[in-house]
Design a protein around this motif. Sequence first.
Motif, PDB file in Angstrom:
ATOM      1  N   PRO A 104       0.816  -1.222   0.000  1.00 14.26           N
ATOM      2  CA  PRO A 104       0.000   0.000   0.000  1.00 14.26           C
ATOM      3  C   PRO A 104       0.847   1.269   0.000  1.00 14.26           C
ATOM      4  O   PRO A 104       0.454   2.277  -0.590  1.00 14.26           O
ATOM      5  CB  PRO A 104      -0.822  -0.120   1.288  1.00 14.26           C
ATOM      6  N   LEU A 105       2.014   1.208   0.635  1.00 16.38           N
ATOM      7  CA  LEU A 105       2.901   2.371   0.660  1.00 16.38           C
ATOM      8  C   LEU A 105       3.385   2.713  -0.740  1.00 16.38           C
ATOM      9  O   LEU A 105       3.352   3.880  -1.167  1.00 16.38           O
ATOM     10  CB  LEU A 105       4.093   2.089   1.575  1.00 16.38           C
ATOM     11  N   ARG A 106       3.828   1.700  -1.471  1.00 16.92           N
ATOM     12  CA  ARG A 106       4.291   1.931  -2.846  1.00 16.92           C
ATOM     13  C   ARG A 106       3.153   2.442  -3.725  1.00 16.92           C
ATOM     14  O   ARG A 106       3.353   3.305  -4.588  1.00 16.92           O
ATOM     15  CB  ARG A 106       4.875   0.645  -3.422  1.00 16.92           C
ATOM     16  N   GLU A 107       1.956   1.928  -3.503  1.00 20.21           N
ATOM     17  CA  GLU A 107       0.800   2.368  -4.289  1.00 20.21           C
ATOM     18  C   GLU A 107       0.466   3.831  -3.994  1.00 20.21           C
ATOM     19  O   GLU A 107       0.139   4.599  -4.913  1.00 20.21           O
ATOM     20  CB  GLU A 107      -0.400   1.477  -3.989  1.00 20.21           C
ATOM     21  N   THR A 108       0.552   4.217  -2.725  1.00 19.84           N
ATOM     22  CA  THR A 108       0.301   5.612  -2.359  1.00 19.84           C
ATOM     23  C   THR A 108       1.331   6.529  -3.003  1.00 19.84           C
ATOM     24  O   THR A 108       0.984   7.576  -3.573  1.00 19.84           O
ATOM     25  CB  THR A 108       0.328   5.780  -0.828  1.00 19.84           C
ATOM     26  N   ALA A 109       2.613   6.144  -2.931  1.00 16.18           N
ATOM     27  CA  ALA A 109       3.661   6.964  -3.545  1.00 16.18           C
ATOM     28  C   ALA A 109       3.450   7.075  -5.049  1.00 16.18           C
ATOM     29  O   ALA A 109       3.602   8.159  -5.639  1.00 16.18           O
ATOM     30  CB  ALA A 109       5.034   6.371  -3.239  1.00 16.18           C
ATOM     31  N   ALA A 110       3.095   5.965  -5.686  1.00 15.47           N
ATOM     32  CA  ALA A 110       2.878   5.974  -7.135  1.00 15.47           C
ATOM     33  C   ALA A 110       1.707   6.882  -7.508  1.00 15.47           C
ATOM     34  O   ALA A 110       1.786   7.643  -8.496  1.00 15.47           O
ATOM     35  CB  ALA A 110       2.632   4.558  -7.633  1.00 15.47           C
ATOM     36  N   THR A 111       0.639   6.818  -6.748  1.00 11.63           N
ATOM     37  CA  THR A 111      -0.522   7.673  -7.011  1.00 11.63           C
ATOM     38  C   THR A 111      -0.160   9.144  -6.897  1.00 11.63           C
ATOM     39  O   THR A 111      -0.550   9.971  -7.736  1.00 11.63           O
ATOM     40  CB  THR A 111      -1.670   7.335  -6.041  1.00 11.63           C
ATOM     41  N   LEU A 112       0.609   9.491  -5.853  1.00  9.45           N
ATOM     42  CA  LEU A 112       1.018  10.881  -5.672  1.00  9.45           C
ATOM     43  C   LEU A 112       1.942  11.329  -6.796  1.00  9.45           C
ATOM     44  O   LEU A 112       1.842  12.460  -7.291  1.00  9.45           O
ATOM     45  CB  LEU A 112       1.692  11.061  -4.311  1.00  9.45           C
ATOM     46  N   ASN A 113       2.841  10.439  -7.209  1.00 11.93           N
ATOM     47  CA  ASN A 113       3.724  10.777  -8.326  1.00 11.93           C
ATOM     48  C   ASN A 113       2.927  11.063  -9.595  1.00 11.93           C
ATOM     49  O   ASN A 113       3.254  11.974 -10.355  1.00 11.93           O
ATOM     50  CB  ASN A 113       4.723   9.641  -8.575  1.00 11.93           C
ATOM     51  N   ILE A 141       3.300  14.970  -7.649  1.00 10.83           N
ATOM     52  CA  ILE A 141       3.915  15.159  -6.334  1.00 10.83           C
ATOM     53  C   ILE A 141       5.140  14.254  -6.221  1.00 10.83           C
ATOM     54  O   ILE A 141       5.075  13.069  -6.547  1.00 10.83           O
ATOM     55  CB  ILE A 141       2.905  14.840  -5.214  1.00 10.83           C
ATOM     56  N   ASP A 142       6.243  14.814  -5.764  1.00 13.40           N
ATOM     57  CA  ASP A 142       7.484  14.068  -5.585  1.00 13.40           C
ATOM     58  C   ASP A 142       7.374  13.249  -4.293  1.00 13.40           C
ATOM     59  O   ASP A 142       7.427  13.806  -3.190  1.00 13.40           O
ATOM     60  CB  ASP A 142       8.657  15.040  -5.507  1.00 13.40           C
ATOM     61  N   ALA A 143       7.198  11.947  -4.421  1.00 13.81           N
ATOM     62  CA  ALA A 143       7.011  11.078  -3.253  1.00 13.81           C
ATOM     63  C   ALA A 143       7.855   9.822  -3.386  1.00 13.81           C
ATOM     64  O   ALA A 143       7.757   9.107  -4.385  1.00 13.81           O
ATOM     65  CB  ALA A 143       5.540  10.709  -3.097  1.00 13.81           C
ATOM     66  N   GLN A 144       8.647   9.553  -2.367  1.00 14.99           N
ATOM     67  CA  GLN A 144       9.503   8.368  -2.292  1.00 14.99           C
ATOM     68  C   GLN A 144       8.967   7.453  -1.196  1.00 14.99           C
ATOM     69  O   GLN A 144       8.580   7.920  -0.129  1.00 14.99           O
ATOM     70  CB  GLN A 144      10.944   8.787  -1.973  1.00 14.99           C
ATOM     71  N   ALA A 145       8.949   6.158  -1.430  1.00 15.19           N
ATOM     72  CA  ALA A 145       8.489   5.188  -0.437  1.00 15.19           C
ATOM     73  C   ALA A 145       9.682   4.493   0.209  1.00 15.19           C
ATOM     74  O   ALA A 145      10.565   3.999  -0.489  1.00 15.19           O
ATOM     75  CB  ALA A 145       7.579   4.154  -1.088  1.00 15.19           C
ATOM     76  N   VAL A 146       9.682   4.455   1.539  1.00 19.25           N
ATOM     77  CA  VAL A 146      10.734   3.770   2.294  1.00 19.25           C
ATOM     78  C   VAL A 146      10.061   2.928   3.374  1.00 19.25           C
ATOM     79  O   VAL A 146       9.389   3.463   4.265  1.00 19.25           O
ATOM     80  CB  VAL A 146      11.714   4.768   2.948  1.00 19.25           C
TER      81      VAL A 146
END
Length: 249
Positions: free
Chosen positions: A43-52, A56-61
């Motif tokens: 879900p974290l990667r999906e959230t970052a991808a959606t924001l991108n 929006i510049d979003a990195q998932a860690v």
Amino acid sequence: MTGLLAGKRIVITGAARGLGQSFARAAGKAGARLVLCDILEQPLRETAATLNEQGIDAQAVAIDLADPASIEHAFSLIGQNGGIDGLVNNAALATGVGGVDMMDYDIDLWDRVMRVNVRGTWLVSRAAVPLLPRGGKIVNVASDTALWGAPNLLAYTASKGAIISMTRSMARELGERGICVNAIAPGLTRVEATEYVPQARHQLYETGRALSGAQQPEDVDGSVLYLLSPLADFVTGQLLPVNGGFVFN
């Protein structure tokens, strides 16, 4: 709020869903570059991808607040791309921790809640401090359960009370570095993590607020943006309840 956080690099824990996801979206729209952290990797990667996709510049860690090594590793990765300007300590263990009388509360569950919610917040903050400049901001997410003493939720309520006290102590210590540390105390919010909460508790909140009705994640965003922004450069050690007036501070 457009541009309020322009150029700021902000770390948000518990960002895969719920309040953290909402904070991320709002901070990104305000111009921030985001580092999103959560134990829920997909879900974290999906959230970052959606924001991108939204520009929006979003990195998932990935991060596990119960594991000090995971926290150290996450911030070593974050630090490879430079410093940060703000941290939102939103991640916490909330689901499945209530509904039990204090006399019957499981000791192992109590310890787990404290390990994630209290120790985890401390360790994340400790890891973030070397990356924060003078004028950096830490926003801790507490809960108004610690202000009114929610029953049958002892470990969670105690952990959020600890967050409030830690915020004040951290503000004193980090003031020498020019870092502001504040906390917000949201009320019961309609997110995935509160779907298990009995409807009677939701009803208590929704009819007991000065501003009656259900609280949505977006209702909390503004308080976080403010405390991360230059508008709050001389605000530290404070607690801001954001609950529609269910509890006054």
